[in-house]
Design an enzyme around this catalytic site. Structure first.
Site, PDB file in Angstrom:
ATOM      1  N   ASN B 380       0.821  -1.196   0.000  1.00 45.30           N
ATOM      2  CA  ASN B 380       0.000   0.000   0.000  1.00 45.30           C
ATOM      3  C   ASN B 380       0.863   1.257   0.000  1.00 45.30           C
ATOM      4  O   ASN B 380       1.010   1.925  -1.020  1.00 45.30           O
ATOM      5  CB  ASN B 380      -0.952  -0.026   1.201  1.00 45.30           C
ATOM      6  N   ASP B 381       1.471   1.548   1.132  1.00 43.92           N
ATOM      7  CA  ASP B 381       2.220   2.807   1.238  1.00 43.92           C
ATOM      8  C   ASP B 381       3.394   2.882   0.260  1.00 43.92           C
ATOM      9  O   ASP B 381       3.735   3.963  -0.200  1.00 43.92           O
ATOM     10  CB  ASP B 381       2.718   2.994   2.673  1.00 43.92           C
ATOM     11  N   VAL B 382       3.990   1.735  -0.078  1.00 44.86           N
ATOM     12  CA  VAL B 382       5.163   1.766  -0.961  1.00 44.86           C
ATOM     13  C   VAL B 382       4.794   2.061  -2.415  1.00 44.86           C
ATOM     14  O   VAL B 382       5.677   2.241  -3.240  1.00 44.86           O
ATOM     15  CB  VAL B 382       5.983   0.457  -0.895  1.00 44.86           C
ATOM     16  N   VAL B 383       3.482   2.121  -2.732  1.00 47.20           N
ATOM     17  CA  VAL B 383       3.084   2.498  -4.090  1.00 47.20           C
ATOM     18  C   VAL B 383       2.195   3.741  -4.061  1.00 47.20           C
ATOM     19  O   VAL B 383       1.513   4.053  -5.027  1.00 47.20           O
ATOM     20  CB  VAL B 383       2.319   1.366  -4.816  1.00 47.20           C
ATOM     21  N   ASN B 384       2.179   4.457  -2.940  1.00 46.74           N
ATOM     22  CA  ASN B 384       1.285   5.611  -2.813  1.00 46.74           C
ATOM     23  C   ASN B 384       1.894   6.851  -3.475  1.00 46.74           C
ATOM     24  O   ASN B 384       2.908   7.367  -3.009  1.00 46.74           O
ATOM     25  CB  ASN B 384       1.025   5.890  -1.333  1.00 46.74           C
TER      26      ASN B 384
END
Lengths: 97, 458
Positions: B380-384
């Protein structure tokens, strides 16, 4: 040179060597690397053996040493075994099956 | 007579450890590295057992036996997804050993000066790392809540506690005969370790585990100074350096400082009043299969969610099915994906995915614009994209995998709940994004099935 001065030299050189070596490890292997260095930190077993096997050991020091040997053996054995178990899984091509 | 040769064994053991780490630089030589490490450890143990000071073997042998009886199952029974937990518990054991040796040494000799300082440092670091690792284990195993636990004035309380610990250590160093100070030092160190981890959330575990690795090493090095043992100093310094570098790499991969990781209680902020509903496009496994079928290049982005769902083996089937069609499939690995450095690589390797298909962030980011499908699984956060676009985002400036630049993005996710950091992800609302709602393992399985059906239909 006093023993501790000598020790500090050894520490400094090893730390720099460690930095250089670890920077070269590919991120691919960071988990096994961590598991391996974890196993190496079980070197505390050396100190634990010296305390436990000492001829003048009191009940207190021998008990503490005994627990320390157990704890560091757990660290050592499981650390090396799981590192090897992980590394066995890394394969370049899957043509071997 | 033998005693003259023993330092040589220690010297060889040190060389073994150095080679062990050196050979870890490539998967081709890594197993040889483990072997070198094992030999090093064996030499160290034998070299110690043969020393004149060691006269009583009975308890040592019993301890070896008990330790192995616990350690062997620990290494073989733990599933690969539980590697972070196992590492944490192993850190706790090693650190406990160091701390207990420090304690025993103190009561045995009550040394003075430099040796005492080393001993105090060893004991503090040892006990602190022990409870901190146990706390990390609890959080990773989800026995304890993975969200940061905070209370009012936590940082002030913690700093006071750390200050008291340091002060007690200092007092003891000045007046070694004050035996009553030592138990206080032990209790304070144990408490410090516990409170250090309390405010740290699951997503920050990679940094923290690496840091604990470093502490365990430093504790062993301090023991080396206390016992005047060069082998311990070498091994401890290597570990200390290793853990330190890894935690720096992790911090950099999140664009955050050490202080922020340790005291920032990241991920506790919940989105408040952010109930704005935005439309998303969802798709079925059948749709996903036909899109994948017509793609030429696919990049899969795994995250912790893949580990939780144990989806790596199904992913391997998908990988095979797409490869058979001549579609190029690669995996993009973010440095902090998962719960410890390199976590994803181990899981995908376990599923027999060749490691040359696992590509690091810097190398693969340039390829996203020319990629047909980016398939996000449990990340999630690593592709935000907010990390790149929104200066006010808590993850602003964090290097991300630029999945949003692919022609089509597919995200397998359980629901629209925000990720760990509680930050909404714009990626999900993009026009070229398809949300695939469901359990990662089950969904990948049904995509594979649909792909098979396409073959028969075609």
């Amino acid at each position: 040179m006093k023993p501790y001065e000598f020790g500090l030299f050894v520490f400094m050189l090893s730390a720099f060597l460690g930095f250089e070596l670890i920077r070269r490890v590919s991120p691919l292997l960071h988990t096994p690397l961590m598991s391996l260095t974890n196993a190496i930190s079980a070197i505390a077993v050396v100190g634990a053996i010296l305390i436990t096997g000492d001829k003048d050991a009191t009940l207190l020091t021998r008990s503490l040493g005994f627990i320390a040997v157990v704890a560091s053996t757990v660290n050592l054995v499981s650390g090396y075994l799981i590192t090897d178990r992980m590394l066995k899984m890394f394969k370049k091509r899957d043509g071997h099956k | 007579m033998i005693a003259d040769w023993l330092p040589l064994l220690y010297l060889l053991a040190s060389a073994g450890f150095i080679l062990a780490i050196k050979w870890m630089n490539s998967p081709a030589t890594a197993r040889r590295g483990v072997f070198a490490g094992e030999i090093g450890m064996l030499l160290a143990v034998v070299g110690t057992l043969l020393r004149q000071e060691v006269v009583d073997y009975q308890w040592i042998m019993i301890a070896f036996f008990v330790g192995s009886a616990i350690g062997v199952p620990l290494a073989y029974i733990m599933p690969m997804t539980a590697v972070p937990q196992r590492t944490a518990i192993s850190h706790a054991c090693g650190a406990l050993a160091a701390a207990l040796i420090g304690t025993a040494e103190y009561y045995r000799h009550t040394p003075h000066g430099f040796i005492l300082c080393a001993l105090i440092l060893e004991t503090i670091l040892g006990f602190l790392t022990c409870t901190a690792s146990l706390m990390a284990f609890g959080k990773l195993q989800e026995v304890l809540p993975t969200r940061p636990m905070t209370f009012k004035g936590q940082n002030i309380f913690n700093f006071t506690l750390f200050g008291c610990t340091a002060l007690t250590g200092l007092l003891l160093a000045i007046s070694p005969e004050q035996f009553w100070l030592f138990p206080i030092l032990i209790v304070l160190s144990l408490l410090s370790g516990t409170l250090l981890i309390l405010p740290i959330g699951g997503a920050d575990m990679p940094t923290v585990i690496a840091l604990l690795n470093s502490y365990a090493g430093l504790s062993a090095a301090a023991m080396g100074f206390a016992l005047d043992n060069k082998l311990l100093i070498v091994a401890g310094a290597l570990d200390g350096a290793s853990g330190f570098i890894l935690s720096v790499i992790m911090c950099r991969a999140m664009n955050r400082s050490f202080t922020n990781v340790l005291f920032g209680a990241f991920g506790q902020m919940q989105i408040k009043g952010h109930a704005e509903q935005r439309p998303v496009r969802s798709a079925s496994a059948e749709d996903a299969a036909s899109i994948l079928d017509s793609a030429r290049s696919v990049i899969i982005i795994p995250g912790y969610g893949m580990a939780v769902a144990q989806a790596q083996h199904k992913l391997r089937e998908l990988f095979d099915a797409l490869n058979k069609r001549g579609i190029e499939v690669r995996f993009a690995i973010h440095p902090v994906a998962g719960r410890m450095p390199g976590h994803m690589n181990v899981l995908l390797a376990e599923a027999d995915i060749p490691y040359d298909k696992l590509v690091e962030m810097e190398e693969i980011n340039g390829d996203f614009p020319t990629t047909d499908v980016a398939l996000v699984i449990g990340a999630n956060d690593v592709v935000n994209p907010a990390a790149r676009n929104d200066k006010n985002s808590p993850i602003a400036g964090m290097p991300i995998l630029e999945a949003d630049r692919a022609r089509t993005v597919m995200v397998i996710k359980r629901s629209m709940n925000p990720g760990f950091a509680g930050i909404d992800n714009d990626l999900y609302y993009q026009e070229n994004t398809l949300m695939l709602f469901g359990d990662a393992k089950a969904f990948v399985a049904s995509i594979v099935k649909e792909l098979g059906a396409l073959v028969h239909a075609g």
